[in-house]
Write a protein that holds these residues in place. Structure first.
Motif, mmCIF file in Angstrom:
data_model
loop_
_atom_site.group_PDB
_atom_site.id
_atom_site.type_symbol
_atom_site.label_atom_id
_atom_site.label_comp_id
_atom_site.label_asym_id
_atom_site.label_seq_id
_atom_site.Cartn_x
_atom_site.Cartn_y
_atom_site.Cartn_z
ATOM 1 N N TYR A 236 0.843 -1.196 0.000
ATOM 2 C CA TYR A 236 0.000 0.000 0.000
ATOM 3 C C TYR A 236 0.883 1.252 0.000
ATOM 4 N N GLU A 237 1.908 1.238 0.854
ATOM 5 C CA GLU A 237 2.797 2.407 0.952
ATOM 6 C C GLU A 237 3.512 2.663 -0.365
ATOM 7 N N LEU A 238 3.973 1.576 -1.011
ATOM 8 C CA LEU A 238 4.668 1.728 -2.294
ATOM 9 C C LEU A 238 3.714 2.325 -3.343
ATOM 10 N N ALA A 239 2.493 1.819 -3.373
ATOM 11 C CA ALA A 239 1.513 2.320 -4.348
ATOM 12 C C ALA A 239 1.278 3.817 -4.120
ATOM 13 N N ASP A 240 1.050 4.196 -2.869
ATOM 14 C CA ASP A 240 0.750 5.597 -2.582
ATOM 15 C C ASP A 240 1.914 6.498 -2.996
ATOM 16 N N GLN A 241 3.137 6.012 -2.707
ATOM 17 C CA GLN A 241 4.328 6.806 -3.025
ATOM 18 C C GLN A 241 4.485 6.956 -4.555
ATOM 19 N N LEU A 242 4.348 5.859 -5.298
ATOM 20 C CA LEU A 242 4.550 5.934 -6.754
ATOM 21 C C LEU A 242 3.401 6.676 -7.443
ATOM 22 N N PHE A 243 2.177 6.475 -6.949
ATOM 23 C CA PHE A 243 1.046 7.198 -7.552
ATOM 24 C C PHE A 243 1.233 8.707 -7.332
ATOM 25 N N ALA A 244 1.583 9.082 -6.090
ATOM 26 C CA ALA A 244 1.726 10.513 -5.780
ATOM 27 C C ALA A 244 2.841 11.124 -6.629
ATOM 28 N N ALA A 245 3.965 10.383 -6.774
ATOM 29 C CA ALA A 245 5.083 10.909 -7.567
ATOM 30 C C ALA A 245 4.657 11.121 -9.023
ATOM 31 N N LEU B 147 -6.961 11.145 7.742
ATOM 32 C CA LEU B 147 -5.999 10.071 8.007
ATOM 33 C C LEU B 147 -4.624 10.384 7.411
ATOM 34 N N THR B 148 -3.570 10.056 8.157
ATOM 35 C CA THR B 148 -2.210 10.069 7.598
ATOM 36 C C THR B 148 -2.039 8.748 6.832
ATOM 37 N N LEU B 149 -0.869 8.567 6.212
ATOM 38 C CA LEU B 149 -0.616 7.297 5.509
ATOM 39 C C LEU B 149 -0.738 6.127 6.496
ATOM 40 N N LYS B 150 -0.132 6.314 7.690
ATOM 41 C CA LYS B 150 -0.222 5.259 8.712
ATOM 42 C C LYS B 150 -1.684 5.042 9.122
ATOM 43 N N GLY B 151 -2.419 6.120 9.238
ATOM 44 C CA GLY B 151 -3.839 6.047 9.621
ATOM 45 C C GLY B 151 -4.676 5.316 8.579
ATOM 46 N N ARG B 152 -4.335 5.528 7.286
ATOM 47 C CA ARG B 152 -5.100 4.847 6.224
ATOM 48 C C ARG B 152 -4.959 3.334 6.333
ATOM 49 N N LEU B 153 -3.759 2.902 6.779
ATOM 50 C CA LEU B 153 -3.549 1.451 6.920
ATOM 51 C C LEU B 153 -4.347 0.891 8.087
ATOM 52 N N LEU B 154 -4.740 1.778 9.021
ATOM 53 C CA LEU B 154 -5.432 1.310 10.222
ATOM 54 C C LEU B 154 -6.845 1.900 10.328
ATOM 55 N N ALA B 155 -7.407 2.287 9.174
ATOM 56 C CA ALA B 155 -8.708 2.994 9.173
ATOM 57 C C ALA B 155 -9.780 2.217 9.953
ATOM 58 N N ASP B 156 -9.827 0.903 9.781
ATOM 59 C CA ASP B 156 -10.890 0.121 10.434
ATOM 60 C C ASP B 156 -10.762 0.172 11.954
ATOM 61 N N SER B 157 -9.519 0.153 12.437
ATOM 62 C CA SER B 157 -9.308 0.204 13.882
ATOM 63 C C SER B 157 -9.738 1.571 14.434
ATOM 64 N N LEU B 158 -9.465 2.650 13.695
ATOM 65 C CA LEU B 158 -9.896 3.981 14.153
ATOM 66 C C LEU B 158 -11.423 4.035 14.238
ATOM 67 N N VAL B 159 -12.087 3.470 13.220
ATOM 68 C CA VAL B 159 -13.558 3.471 13.226
ATOM 69 C C VAL B 159 -14.064 2.741 14.468
ATOM 70 N N ARG B 160 -13.469 1.575 14.754
ATOM 71 C CA ARG B 160 -13.908 0.798 15.937
ATOM 72 C C ARG B 160 -13.747 1.614 17.213
ATOM 73 N N GLN B 161 -12.640 2.348 17.327
ATOM 74 C CA GLN B 161 -12.414 3.136 18.537
ATOM 75 C C GLN B 161 -13.405 4.305 18.635
ATOM 76 N N ILE B 162 -13.726 4.909 17.504
ATOM 77 C CA ILE B 162 -14.689 6.024 17.537
ATOM 78 C C ILE B 162 -16.078 5.503 17.936
ATOM 79 N N LEU B 163 -16.438 4.326 17.419
ATOM 80 C CA LEU B 163 -17.796 3.801 17.659
ATOM 81 C C LEU B 163 -17.892 2.944 18.932
ATOM 82 N N ALA B 164 -16.772 2.849 19.661
ATOM 83 C CA ALA B 164 -16.771 1.973 20.859
ATOM 84 C C ALA B 164 -17.752 2.464 21.911
#
Ligand SMILES: C[S@@+](CC[C@H](N)C(=O)[O-])C[C@H]1O[C@@H](n2cnc3c(N)ncnc32)[C@H](O)[C@@H]1O
Ligand code: SF4
Length: 410
Positions: A254-263, A393-410
């Motif tokens: 995912y990180e490689l894709a984001d980096q190459l797409f953005a470039a 979301l930051t790049l790191k946040g995008r990788l963990l989006a589902d976990s953030l949602v769970r914490q918001i809806l907890a």
């Protein structure tokens, strides 16, 4: 449309909608999705509601367009009887399955029925998905003549071994020729990629990204491979014939894709979607993520109008027999509570680059202040955007989006 249909209340046989769909309807835009449930062969990873010729048993592909046109006539009646304001379609999306399994004249006839029923808003985005194998310039020209202006190709990978693992039927070279033909006739273009096929290396994934970028499309979707229950791929993994996708390697991909797409000038606007600018983002998908109104036509298609959701009979034969009897093909429906609507907004809007309003987080989580500061400290969300009231979301946040949602809806 993966998996079984949800459980809800039965939908009325005349398709009528509850009064609440009209509330604030003029503040929402109208969209149409058309599900074409046919594929030449089934890819090993896919559990979409789609059928090959041998699986269809008594359902004719040649009468399918007329059946969809029957549902379009029903929808025009239902929308007008529900007291909804007159709205033109802001986008239309033909998905599947493989819409381009049908003759171009069928897709054009369906689009023409939609135009007659609702008309198109100025600049409406009209997309079809396509398999790179079954389009040529003549086919594409017919689509453009009929009003299509965008096409999205299922590319998945540029590497023959990876395509073989995914059991894709298309030749890698057909993708650039299909994209070039689409550009020649004036269509905006997108390709879908999948990362994480068993055995795919980071270098092979880089090859696919670079190939996709070399075609110069306006938009790319990159999906992490989901191993769906009941698919051939799931059985191959269970039996040990193929390896399970590795989570850490998926994150690197995912990180490689984001980096190459953005470039290359393609920026993320949703966790799995990158576009050259906001004008080339998929207006249709953005409408889903912003909870606008859409009618989903075809077997198993889902619709949503102002917090009312309904879904059609899943098998093409069951769907067609309802439409032929002049009845709504809707099987069940759900009227979402205000709380569920807010929760769904979190799930969808957090994935967008414009972010989720922190006011929404405040409404749903009493501990919101602490949660937001933890997200910032863990570099999961952008601190400056948070000060401006948006959770982005930051790049790191995008990788963990589902976990953030769970914490918001907890
Ligand atoms: C309906 S298909 C696109 C058009 C055409 N049927 C094709 O595959 O060429 C939609 C997209 O869903 C994605 N997809 C399907 N099953 C998936 C899975 N199990 N995991 C990740 N992506 C998947 C693929 O990228 C595919 O291009
Ligand atoms: S061609 Fe597309 S819809 Fe059909 S089986 Fe393959 S991924 Fe699924």
């Amino acid at each position: 449309m993966a998996g079984p249909l949800p459980i809800g209340e039965p939908a009325p046989s005349d398709g009528s909608l509850p009064n609440q769909v009209a509330i604030d309807a003029s503040s929402r835009t109208l969209h149409a999705y058309l599900h074409i449930p046919f594929c030449r062969v089934r890819c090993g990873y896919c559990d979409f509601n789609t059928y090959t010729a041998t699986e269809l048993d008594g359902v004719s592909q040649s009468t399918f367009a007329q059946t969809l046109i029957g549902e379009i006539a029903l929808s025009a009646r239902v929308v007008s009887d529900a007291g909804l304001p007159k709205r033109k379609l802001a986008s239309v999306f033909f998905g599947g399955g493989t819409p381009t399994q049908l003759p171009a004249s069928d897709l054009v006839a369906i689009l023409s029925a939609l135009r007659d029923a609702f008309d198109f808003a100025p600049g409406a985005e009209i997309t079809t998905e396509a398999n790179p194998d079954n389009v040529d310039v003549d086919y594409l020209q017919q689509l453009v003549g009929g009003g299509f202006n965008r096409i999205s190709f299922g590319m998945q990978s540029a590497v023959p071994e990876v395509l073989a693992t995914l059991e894709r039927s298309h030749q890698p070279a057909n993708v650039p020729s299909a994209v070039t033909a689409a550009k020649e006739v004036g269509l905006a273009t997108s390709v879908d990629l999948i990362y994480g096929a068993p055995g795919e290396t980071l270098e092979q994934w880089r090859e696919s990204i670079e190939a996709a970028l070399s075609y110069g499309t306006d938009h790319i979707s990159a999906y992490s491979l989901i191993v769906e229950e009941g698919t051939k791929l799931a059985r191959q993994i269970k039996s040990g014939e193929l390896a399970e996708p590795d989570e850490d390697l998926q994150a690197d991909k995912y990180e490689l894709a984001d980096q190459l797409f953005a470039a290359a000038g393609l920026n993320w606007y949703e966790v799995s979607n990158w576009s050259r600018n906001s004008a080339t983002a998929s207006a249709h998908n953005v409408a889903y993520w912003a909870s606008q109104d859409w009618w989903g036509y075809g077997p198993g298609a889902h619709s949503h109008f102002g917090g009312v959701r309904w879904w059609n009979a899943k098998h093409p034969a069951a769907y067609a027999s309802k439409v032929a009897a002049n009845e709504s093909p809707a099987l069940g429906r759900e009227i979402l509570s205000d709380q569920t609507r807010l929760e769904e907004r979190v799930l969808l809007e957090i994935r967008m680059s414009q972010g989720l309003s922190i006011d929404l987080v405040k409404q749903l989580n009493a501990d919101h202040a602490k949660l937001i500061s933890t997200f910032i400290a863990d570099e999961l969300i952008d601190a400056r955007a948070a000060i401006g009231g948006h959770l982005v979301l930051t790049l790191k946040g995008r990788l963990l989006a589902d976990s953030l949602v769970r914490q918001i809806l907890a």
